[in-house]
Design an enzyme around this catalytic site. Structure first.
Site, PDB file in Angstrom:
ATOM      1  N   HIS A  75       0.856  -1.193   0.000  1.00 11.95           N
ATOM      2  CA  HIS A  75       0.000   0.000   0.000  1.00 11.95           C
ATOM      3  C   HIS A  75       0.891   1.242   0.000  1.00 11.95           C
ATOM      4  O   HIS A  75       2.110   1.140   0.148  1.00 11.95           O
ATOM      5  CB  HIS A  75      -0.937  -0.002   1.216  1.00 11.95           C
ATOM      6  CG  HIS A  75      -0.221   0.024   2.531  1.00 11.95           C
ATOM      7  ND1 HIS A  75      -0.172  -1.051   3.382  1.00 11.95           N
ATOM      8  CD2 HIS A  75       0.503   0.994   3.123  1.00 11.95           C
ATOM      9  CE1 HIS A  75       0.534  -0.742   4.441  1.00 11.95           C
ATOM     10  NE2 HIS A  75       0.975   0.495   4.315  1.00 11.95           N
TER      11      HIS A  75
HETATM   12  P1  TYD Z   1      -1.724  -2.889   7.728  1.00 11.66           P
HETATM   13  O1  TYD Z   1      -1.197  -1.493   7.779  1.00 11.66           O
HETATM   14  O2  TYD Z   1      -2.624  -3.231   6.566  1.00 11.66           O
HETATM   15  O3  TYD Z   1      -0.529  -3.937   7.797  1.00 11.66           O
HETATM   16  P2  TYD Z   1       0.641  -4.283   6.774  1.00 11.66           P
HETATM   17  O4  TYD Z   1       0.678  -3.206   5.739  1.00 11.66           O
HETATM   18  O5  TYD Z   1       1.855  -4.335   7.614  1.00 11.66           O
HETATM   19  O6  TYD Z   1       0.381  -5.603   6.176  1.00 11.66           O
HETATM   20  O7  TYD Z   1      -2.454  -3.190   9.105  1.00 11.66           O
HETATM   21  C1  TYD Z   1      -2.841  -4.490   9.478  1.00 11.66           C
HETATM   22  C2  TYD Z   1      -3.987  -4.384  10.463  1.00 11.66           C
HETATM   23  O8  TYD Z   1      -3.592  -3.717  11.663  1.00 11.66           O
HETATM   24  C3  TYD Z   1      -5.161  -3.607   9.899  1.00 11.66           C
HETATM   25  O9  TYD Z   1      -6.347  -4.309  10.281  1.00 11.66           O
HETATM   26  C4  TYD Z   1      -5.123  -2.290  10.608  1.00 11.66           C
HETATM   27  C5  TYD Z   1      -4.402  -2.578  11.906  1.00 11.66           C
HETATM   28  N1  TYD Z   1      -3.558  -1.452  12.348  1.00 11.66           N
HETATM   29  C6  TYD Z   1      -3.985  -0.659  13.403  1.00 11.66           C
HETATM   30  O10 TYD Z   1      -5.064  -0.856  13.984  1.00 11.66           O
HETATM   31  N2  TYD Z   1      -3.186   0.366  13.823  1.00 11.66           N
HETATM   32  C7  TYD Z   1      -2.003   0.647  13.211  1.00 11.66           C
HETATM   33  O11 TYD Z   1      -1.287   1.591  13.619  1.00 11.66           O
HETATM   34  C8  TYD Z   1      -1.583  -0.173  12.101  1.00 11.66           C
HETATM   35  C9  TYD Z   1      -0.285   0.081  11.393  1.00 11.66           C
HETATM   36  C10 TYD Z   1      -2.397  -1.208  11.717  1.00 11.66           C
END
Ligand code: TYD
Length: 140
Positions: free
Chosen positions: A55
């Protein structure tokens, strides 16, 4: 947004070494990061073949640190790509806004610490690559 992968850079963090007591590294505002850290989070227990990220962020700045082990970060601005291996706890990768990033090749036991300029906000995410290219004004 005109940011490129070349705006992102490795930041060498201070390392305080003691033969007897190990190492300590520091991240300080305005010296190591050009933003106020409003949030820190960390990834751990990521299975070897898994990839994270996939992303971009519209406004968020981040400093990504392999505080333990190693992983690789692929940055993509819609035109150029850079792959950076992080494997030193005294280095951070400063990621500017508007860059698509993917993290993979996590070593066993690795921990990815992320210091971020804003609190969590799902509206700041671009999770669709075509939408990202439109955001970068590469695609209409
Ligand atoms: P995401 O940013 O999509 O993870 P990655 O890019 O590392 O694969 O986040 C994964 C999950 O965690 C998503 O459901 C949102 C949650 N999340 C939070 O609640 N707070 C945060 O600060 C972050 C980074 C993620």
């Amino acid at each position: 947004m005109k940011t490129t992968v070349f705006d992102s850079q490795i930041v060498e963090l201070d390392k305080h070494h003691s033969d007897r007591k190990g190492n300590l590294s520091v991240v300080e505002r305005n010296k190591d990061v050009p933003f106020v850290v409003k949030r820190a989070y960390y990834l751990y227990d990521v299975p070897g073949g898994e990839s994270r990220g996939g992303h971009a962020h519209k406004a968020l700045w981040q400093l990504i640190i392999a505080v333990s082990g190693s992983f690789s970060v692929t940055l993509d601005d819609g035109k150029d790509r850079r792959e950076i291996v992080l494997n030193r706890p005294y280095q951070g990768l400063l990621v500017v806004p508007g860059i698509w990033r993917t993290l993979n090749d996590f070593s066993s036991g690795s921990v990815c610490l992320v210091l971020a300029s804003e609190k969590y906000d799902e509206h700041d995410y671009i999770r669709d690559y075509d939408e990202f290219l439109i955001f970068k004004a590469i695609k209409k």
